[in-house]
Design a protein around this motif. Structure first.
Motif, mmCIF file in Angstrom:
data_model
loop_
_atom_site.group_PDB
_atom_site.id
_atom_site.type_symbol
_atom_site.label_atom_id
_atom_site.label_comp_id
_atom_site.label_asym_id
_atom_site.label_seq_id
_atom_site.Cartn_x
_atom_site.Cartn_y
_atom_site.Cartn_z
ATOM 1 N N LYS A 67 40.562 34.405 36.995
ATOM 2 C CA LYS A 67 39.357 35.251 36.965
ATOM 3 C C LYS A 67 39.682 36.682 37.379
ATOM 4 O O LYS A 67 39.162 37.632 36.788
ATOM 5 C CB LYS A 67 38.278 34.665 37.871
ATOM 6 C CG LYS A 67 37.665 33.390 37.320
ATOM 7 C CD LYS A 67 36.691 32.776 38.307
ATOM 8 C CE LYS A 67 36.220 31.422 37.840
ATOM 9 N NZ LYS A 67 35.365 30.756 38.833
ATOM 10 N N ARG A 68 40.538 36.856 38.378
ATOM 11 C CA ARG A 68 40.931 38.211 38.809
ATOM 12 C C ARG A 68 41.723 38.928 37.726
ATOM 13 O O ARG A 68 41.533 40.102 37.482
ATOM 14 C CB ARG A 68 41.778 38.141 40.088
ATOM 15 C CG ARG A 68 41.002 37.937 41.353
ATOM 16 C CD ARG A 68 41.854 38.226 42.589
ATOM 17 N NE ARG A 68 43.136 37.545 42.607
ATOM 18 C CZ ARG A 68 43.354 36.350 43.151
ATOM 19 N NH1 ARG A 68 42.364 35.699 43.742
ATOM 20 N NH2 ARG A 68 44.560 35.797 43.124
ATOM 21 N N ILE A 69 42.620 38.200 37.079
ATOM 22 C CA ILE A 69 43.511 38.810 36.080
ATOM 23 C C ILE A 69 42.805 39.064 34.752
ATOM 24 O O ILE A 69 42.941 40.124 34.166
ATOM 25 C CB ILE A 69 44.733 37.900 35.818
ATOM 26 C CG1 ILE A 69 45.563 37.739 37.077
ATOM 27 C CG2 ILE A 69 45.594 38.438 34.689
ATOM 28 C CD1 ILE A 69 46.603 36.627 36.965
ATOM 29 N N LYS A 70 42.052 38.073 34.298
ATOM 30 C CA LYS A 70 41.541 38.117 32.924
ATOM 31 C C LYS A 70 40.020 38.171 32.810
ATOM 32 O O LYS A 70 39.502 38.312 31.715
ATOM 33 C CB LYS A 70 42.065 36.913 32.150
ATOM 34 C CG LYS A 70 43.587 36.901 32.078
ATOM 35 C CD LYS A 70 44.095 35.833 31.169
ATOM 36 C CE LYS A 70 45.604 35.947 31.043
ATOM 37 N NZ LYS A 70 46.136 35.222 29.935
ATOM 38 N N GLY A 71 39.337 37.995 33.922
ATOM 39 C CA GLY A 71 37.876 38.031 33.878
ATOM 40 C C GLY A 71 37.267 36.643 33.801
ATOM 41 O O GLY A 71 37.914 35.674 33.405
ATOM 42 N N GLU A 72 36.014 36.558 34.190
ATOM 43 C CA GLU A 72 35.265 35.293 34.243
ATOM 44 C C GLU A 72 35.295 34.534 32.921
ATOM 45 O O GLU A 72 35.452 33.334 32.902
ATOM 46 C CB GLU A 72 33.809 35.613 34.508
ATOM 47 C CG GLU A 72 33.119 35.420 35.795
ATOM 48 C CD GLU A 72 33.551 34.442 36.828
ATOM 49 O OE1 GLU A 72 33.390 33.234 36.612
ATOM 50 O OE2 GLU A 72 33.969 34.867 37.893
ATOM 51 N N LYS A 73 35.110 35.241 31.818
ATOM 52 C CA LYS A 73 34.963 34.585 30.523
ATOM 53 C C LYS A 73 36.254 33.986 29.991
ATOM 54 O O LYS A 73 36.231 33.199 29.074
ATOM 55 C CB LYS A 73 34.404 35.577 29.494
ATOM 56 C CG LYS A 73 32.978 35.971 29.754
ATOM 57 C CD LYS A 73 32.459 36.886 28.674
ATOM 58 C CE LYS A 73 31.015 37.242 28.950
ATOM 59 N NZ LYS A 73 30.489 38.136 27.934
#
Length: 164
Positions: A67-73
């Motif tokens: 989630k930190r690297i690529k985002g929630e989605k």
């Protein structure tokens, strides 16, 4: 317990296991990633990585890390599912989860002989390269299998099912 479940290890227990393998003269290979959707590019990378040594260890980014690297989605499968999927592969000997954005701490703990990454990386861009070099390890960058990436697969799915 299923045999694939035996491959999933906490970092602390993995260190002890790897130390035993090293004392037996085995070559330890390490690679890592998010593995949001397993595809032929991942399989090729893992199978080729295994060819460089005796024991293949795969570090998987935790849900929090993805989630930190690529985002929630970007998180398709949760960490338990991703651990299970990768551990079921014959070429993989051990799988572990790490919570940092990069595997530097994990590499520092297990000190693999060889660290393998896919061709979308350059050695000089890997934050962990310095650590690997310091203890005498080797970095190998393998070419990517064309047309396979998680992003491309998700885009294709979205396009194909846009009106369903």
């Amino acid at each position: 317990m299923l045999s694939s479940d035996r491959k999933i290890k906490k970092i602390e227990e993995l260190k002890d296991i790897i130390d035993i393998h090293k004392k037996q003269g085995k070559i330890i290979v390490f690679t890592n990633g998010c593995f949001e959707i397993l595809h032929p590019g991942h399989i090729k990378l893992l199978e080729e990585a295994k060819n460089y040594g005796n024991i293949l260890v795969v570090g998987i980014n935790s849900d929090e890390s993805v989630k930190r690297i690529k985002g929630e989605k970007k998180l398709i499968f949760d960490e338990k599912s991703r651990l299970k999927i990768i551990s079921a592969l014959e070429c993989v000997d051990y799988v572990t989860l790490f919570n940092e954005n990069t595997p530097e701490n994990l590499i520092e703990i297990i000190k693999p002989h060889i660290h393998v990454k896919g061709g979308d990386y350059k050695e000089e861009d890997l934050p962990e390269a310095k650590i690997v070099k310091e203890y005498g390890g080797k970095i190998i960058i393998l070419p990517l299998l064309e047309s396979f990436s998680t992003t491309k697969i998700i885009q294709k799915i979205l396009t194909l099912y846009k009106n369903h």
